[in-house]
Design a protein around this motif. Structure first.
Motif, mmCIF file in Angstrom:
data_model
loop_
_atom_site.group_PDB
_atom_site.id
_atom_site.type_symbol
_atom_site.label_atom_id
_atom_site.label_comp_id
_atom_site.label_asym_id
_atom_site.label_seq_id
_atom_site.Cartn_x
_atom_site.Cartn_y
_atom_site.Cartn_z
ATOM 1 N N GLU A 1 0.803 -1.066 -0.035
ATOM 2 C CA GLU A 1 -0.151 -0.063 -0.026
ATOM 3 C C GLU A 1 1.008 1.510 0.055
ATOM 4 O O GLU A 1 0.519 2.211 -0.731
ATOM 5 C CB GLU A 1 -0.986 -0.073 1.210
ATOM 6 N N VAL A 2 1.797 1.313 1.051
ATOM 7 C CA VAL A 2 2.774 2.554 0.906
ATOM 8 C C VAL A 2 3.374 2.656 -0.303
ATOM 9 O O VAL A 2 3.499 3.674 -0.827
ATOM 10 C CB VAL A 2 3.694 2.225 2.149
ATOM 11 N N ALA A 3 4.014 1.410 -0.769
ATOM 12 C CA ALA A 3 4.866 1.638 -2.079
ATOM 13 C C ALA A 3 3.814 2.086 -3.329
ATOM 14 O O ALA A 3 4.371 2.943 -4.057
ATOM 15 C CB ALA A 3 5.462 0.242 -2.403
ATOM 16 N N ALA A 4 2.802 1.633 -3.475
ATOM 17 C CA ALA A 4 1.932 1.912 -4.495
ATOM 18 C C ALA A 4 1.532 3.539 -4.406
ATOM 19 O O ALA A 4 1.674 4.499 -5.447
ATOM 20 C CB ALA A 4 0.413 1.253 -4.322
ATOM 21 N N TYR A 5 1.156 4.113 -3.115
ATOM 22 C CA TYR A 5 1.016 5.564 -3.034
ATOM 23 C C TYR A 5 2.293 6.294 -2.944
ATOM 24 O O TYR A 5 2.121 7.484 -3.878
ATOM 25 C CB TYR A 5 0.384 5.710 -1.765
#
Length: 150
Positions: free
Chosen positions: A21-25
């Motif tokens: 999630e963090v990487a996508a955002y």
């Protein structure tokens, strides 16, 4: 430990769903890799980790990356904590579920359904993520820590 090393280690200490999630955002905000925010995959996570761990960065560049990540993450996390950011995640999962059902992909449909069922517990989990981030930011991302040449 440098601020970028601290961020990288902190990210690696999170569960895989949180990392993705963090990487996508973060990659969406930092690199604008796409016009569409996704739920995240290993490609985004690899890109972010390479960016955080690039060797022999100039100290200013390293401090800039640490600040850039901090701003991107805290903007994202605020949406998770306040609840606003979950609406987009829920919409993406509903689209995944509809697409999987339409294409007859039962495993993908079950996965999307399961993710939708887990949203309430994921919301609660983000309070712990934010708490651990705040501890990191208070020690490794202070003005003093970012100004130390390493």
């Amino acid at each position: 430990m440098s601020p970028l090393e601290a961020i990288s280690r902190w990210l690696e200490s999170q569960d895989l769903d949180t990392q993705l999630e963090v990487a996508a955002y973060a990659t969406f905000l930092i690199f604008r890799q796409s016009d569409v925010l996704t739920l995240g995959g290993s490609e985004e996570l690899d890109t972010l980790q390479r960016w955080l761990t690039e060797p022999e960065l100039d100290p200013r560049a390293a401090a800039g990356r640490a600040l850039t990540f901090r701003l991107a993450f805290e903007y994202f996390a605020e949406g998770r904590i306040s609840g606003v950011g979950w609406k987009r995640t829920e919409e993406l999962e509903h689209k995944n579920l509809e697409r999987a059902k339409r294409n007859g992909k039962l495993a993908a449909a079950r996965k999307a359904q399961r993710k939708l069922q887990l949203l309430p517990s994921r919301k609660e989990h983000w309070y712990l993520v934010a708490k651990s981030w705040n501890g990191l930011a208070a020690t490794y991302l202070t003005r003093e820590a970012l100004s130390v040449v390493r």
